[in-house]
Design a protein around this motif. Structure first.
Motif, mmCIF file in Angstrom:
data_model
loop_
_atom_site.group_PDB
_atom_site.id
_atom_site.type_symbol
_atom_site.label_atom_id
_atom_site.label_comp_id
_atom_site.label_asym_id
_atom_site.label_seq_id
_atom_site.Cartn_x
_atom_site.Cartn_y
_atom_site.Cartn_z
ATOM 1 N N ALA A 157 72.864 62.767 83.864
ATOM 2 C CA ALA A 157 72.066 62.900 82.648
ATOM 3 C C ALA A 157 71.957 64.341 82.184
ATOM 4 O O ALA A 157 72.146 64.638 80.998
ATOM 5 C CB ALA A 157 70.664 62.319 82.868
ATOM 6 N N ARG A 194 70.794 59.402 85.857
ATOM 7 C CA ARG A 194 70.163 58.141 85.474
ATOM 8 C C ARG A 194 70.586 57.050 86.439
ATOM 9 O O ARG A 194 71.782 56.911 86.749
ATOM 10 C CB ARG A 194 70.518 57.757 84.044
ATOM 11 C CG ARG A 194 69.708 56.550 83.563
ATOM 12 C CD ARG A 194 69.809 56.333 82.077
ATOM 13 N NE ARG A 194 68.900 55.283 81.645
ATOM 14 C CZ ARG A 194 68.740 54.908 80.380
ATOM 15 N NH1 ARG A 194 69.435 55.523 79.429
ATOM 16 N NH2 ARG A 194 67.895 53.950 80.067
ATOM 17 N N ASP A 198 65.907 52.137 84.253
ATOM 18 C CA ASP A 198 64.536 52.638 84.197
ATOM 19 C C ASP A 198 64.192 53.643 85.296
ATOM 20 O O ASP A 198 63.015 53.900 85.566
ATOM 21 C CB ASP A 198 63.547 51.476 84.262
ATOM 22 C CG ASP A 198 63.668 50.659 85.551
ATOM 23 O OD1 ASP A 198 64.599 50.928 86.336
ATOM 24 O OD2 ASP A 198 62.828 49.766 85.759
ATOM 25 N N ARG A 199 65.208 54.227 85.936
ATOM 26 C CA ARG A 199 64.955 55.216 86.991
ATOM 27 C C ARG A 199 65.885 56.414 86.802
ATOM 28 O O ARG A 199 66.901 56.344 86.128
ATOM 29 C CB ARG A 199 65.181 54.612 88.388
ATOM 30 C CG ARG A 199 64.164 53.545 88.789
ATOM 31 C CD ARG A 199 62.823 54.182 89.117
ATOM 32 N NE ARG A 199 61.877 53.199 89.643
ATOM 33 C CZ ARG A 199 60.982 52.558 88.915
ATOM 34 N NH1 ARG A 199 60.942 52.778 87.593
ATOM 35 N NH2 ARG A 199 60.139 51.715 89.471
ATOM 36 N N ALA A 200 65.518 57.506 87.426
ATOM 37 C CA ALA A 200 66.365 58.701 87.455
ATOM 38 C C ALA A 200 66.248 59.337 88.833
ATOM 39 O O ALA A 200 65.207 59.228 89.503
ATOM 40 C CB ALA A 200 65.954 59.699 86.377
ATOM 41 N N TRP A 253 62.586 56.744 84.411
ATOM 42 C CA TRP A 253 63.357 57.247 83.282
ATOM 43 C C TRP A 253 62.526 57.056 82.019
ATOM 44 O O TRP A 253 62.013 55.967 81.759
ATOM 45 C CB TRP A 253 64.667 56.491 83.144
ATOM 46 C CG TRP A 253 65.477 56.898 81.950
ATOM 47 C CD1 TRP A 253 65.482 56.302 80.718
ATOM 48 C CD2 TRP A 253 66.370 58.011 81.864
ATOM 49 N NE1 TRP A 253 66.334 56.964 79.875
ATOM 50 C CE2 TRP A 253 66.898 58.020 80.550
ATOM 51 C CE3 TRP A 253 66.792 58.989 82.761
ATOM 52 C CZ2 TRP A 253 67.809 58.969 80.118
ATOM 53 C CZ3 TRP A 253 67.702 59.942 82.341
ATOM 54 C CH2 TRP A 253 68.201 59.928 81.036
ATOM 55 N N ASP A 294 62.581 56.879 78.119
ATOM 56 C CA ASP A 294 63.489 56.741 76.985
ATOM 57 C C ASP A 294 63.084 57.691 75.861
ATOM 58 O O ASP A 294 61.891 57.855 75.564
ATOM 59 C CB ASP A 294 63.483 55.311 76.453
ATOM 60 C CG ASP A 294 64.381 54.399 77.275
ATOM 61 O OD1 ASP A 294 65.455 54.858 77.700
ATOM 62 O OD2 ASP A 294 64.001 53.242 77.489
#
Length: 309
Positions: free
Chosen positions: A35, A45, A49-51, A107, A109
């Motif tokens: 990312a 990423r 929905d996570r990083a 994560w 958005d």
């Protein structure tokens, strides 16, 4: 800022996959993509929905530990305001291949706030004021220490004077006077007399996430510390134009007095000088410095507004 320093460890997808396989098997089968690489951390990423957030340098390793220890409680206070904070949901440890702790975070958005035109940030003012009210509460005695953020202004006086002298020939008389006057007024203002409160420590448009023109999240709490909230409130000049700054000041209400706004404007001057002196290799931050310089030279004075309240 100048070009970020080189990573001290090669962080690639093979390394990240290996860390996840060994410590977070729930990630098996999830998509992984690079990312961003910041000054201190590399971000990947993970799924939708996570990083994964990994320090790039040894000096940044303690910052990740600070986030792991303190961000969950900070995020819990801020999230009711509608602003997301990437508090770690998993704390990874060092291995033979990677020497430092690392995190899995939510994560958020959206896009970088720095890319949004200053005129389009008015919608940030009220939610950011609410988020900072939730953040700026008394910190425990063992809070992370930072010698540069949230300290008394006098402790940075030599560095600021040096930058004013260095840039004096390039700023123009009016701009130089605006910066110098803002800094001098901050030094003359009453210092912070309260207990140290939590502060983000690096709050500017590059460290917020936007969804369209709305404020979605505040990121990069690596410099989290405690001290004078004026350091964070400098965002009034770093992020906003005059009309939005007025809304932000009014949204902060009577909890911020005139002296704190005067110190905040001084901190904005100090950060502006830093941006102007050290952003030759980073055009977006050089542009931010020039914008901040213009804001310091004009617009409503929050100190006056606070006195009128």
């Amino acid at each position: 800022m100048p070009d970020k320093p080189a990573a001290e460890v090669i962080i690639d997808s093979e390394l990240v996959r290996g860390l996840l396989a060994g410590q977070y098997p729930q990630a098996d089968g999830l998509a992984l993509s690079h990312a961003a690489d910041g000054w201190d951390c590399s971000v990947w990423r993970l799924g939708s929905d996570r990083a994964v957030r990994l320090p790039r340098r040894a000096v940044a390793a303690p910052l990740v530990l600070h986030e792991q220890q303190w961000l969950p409680a900070i995020a819990q206070r801020i999230r009711p305001t509608g602003i997301e904070v990437p508090a770690p949901v998993f704390a990874g440890g060092p291995t033979e291949d990677f020497p430092w702790s690392w995190s899995i975070v939510p994560w958020i958005d959206g896009g970088p706030g720095l890319a949004l035109d200053r005129r389009d940030r008015a919608g940030w003012a009220q939610p950011l004021a609410a988020a900072l009210e939730a953040l700026h509460v008394a910190a425990p005695d063992d809070h992370p220490r930072n010698p540069f953020r949230g300290a008394p202004l006098i402790e940075r006086a030599d560095a600021v004077r040096e930058r004013i002298g260095h840039l004096g020939g390039t700023l123009g008389a009016a701009a130089l006077r605006a910066v110098s006057d803002a800094w001098a007024a901050g030094l003359a203002a009453d210092p912070w007399a309260g207990v140290p409160v939590w502060i983000h420590g690096d709050l500017h448009p590059g460290n917020v996430i936007t969804a369209g023109s709305a404020l979605a999240g505040i990121i990069d709490f690596g410099d989290v510390t405690a001290g004078d909230p004026a350091y964070d409130l400098a965002v009034a000049w770093l992020a906003f134009d005059a009309p939005a700054r007025k809304v932000f000041v009014e949204a902060c209400g009577t909890r911020v007095d005139a002296a704190t706004w005067t110190r905040a404007r001084a901190w904005a001057a100090a950060v502006t000088l830093m941006l102007l002196a050290h952003s030759d290799d980073n055009p977006p931050y050089a542009a931010l410095g020039r914008e901040c310089l213009a804001e310091l030279a004009q617009g409503p004075d929050p100190t006056r507004d606070a006195e009128e309240r």
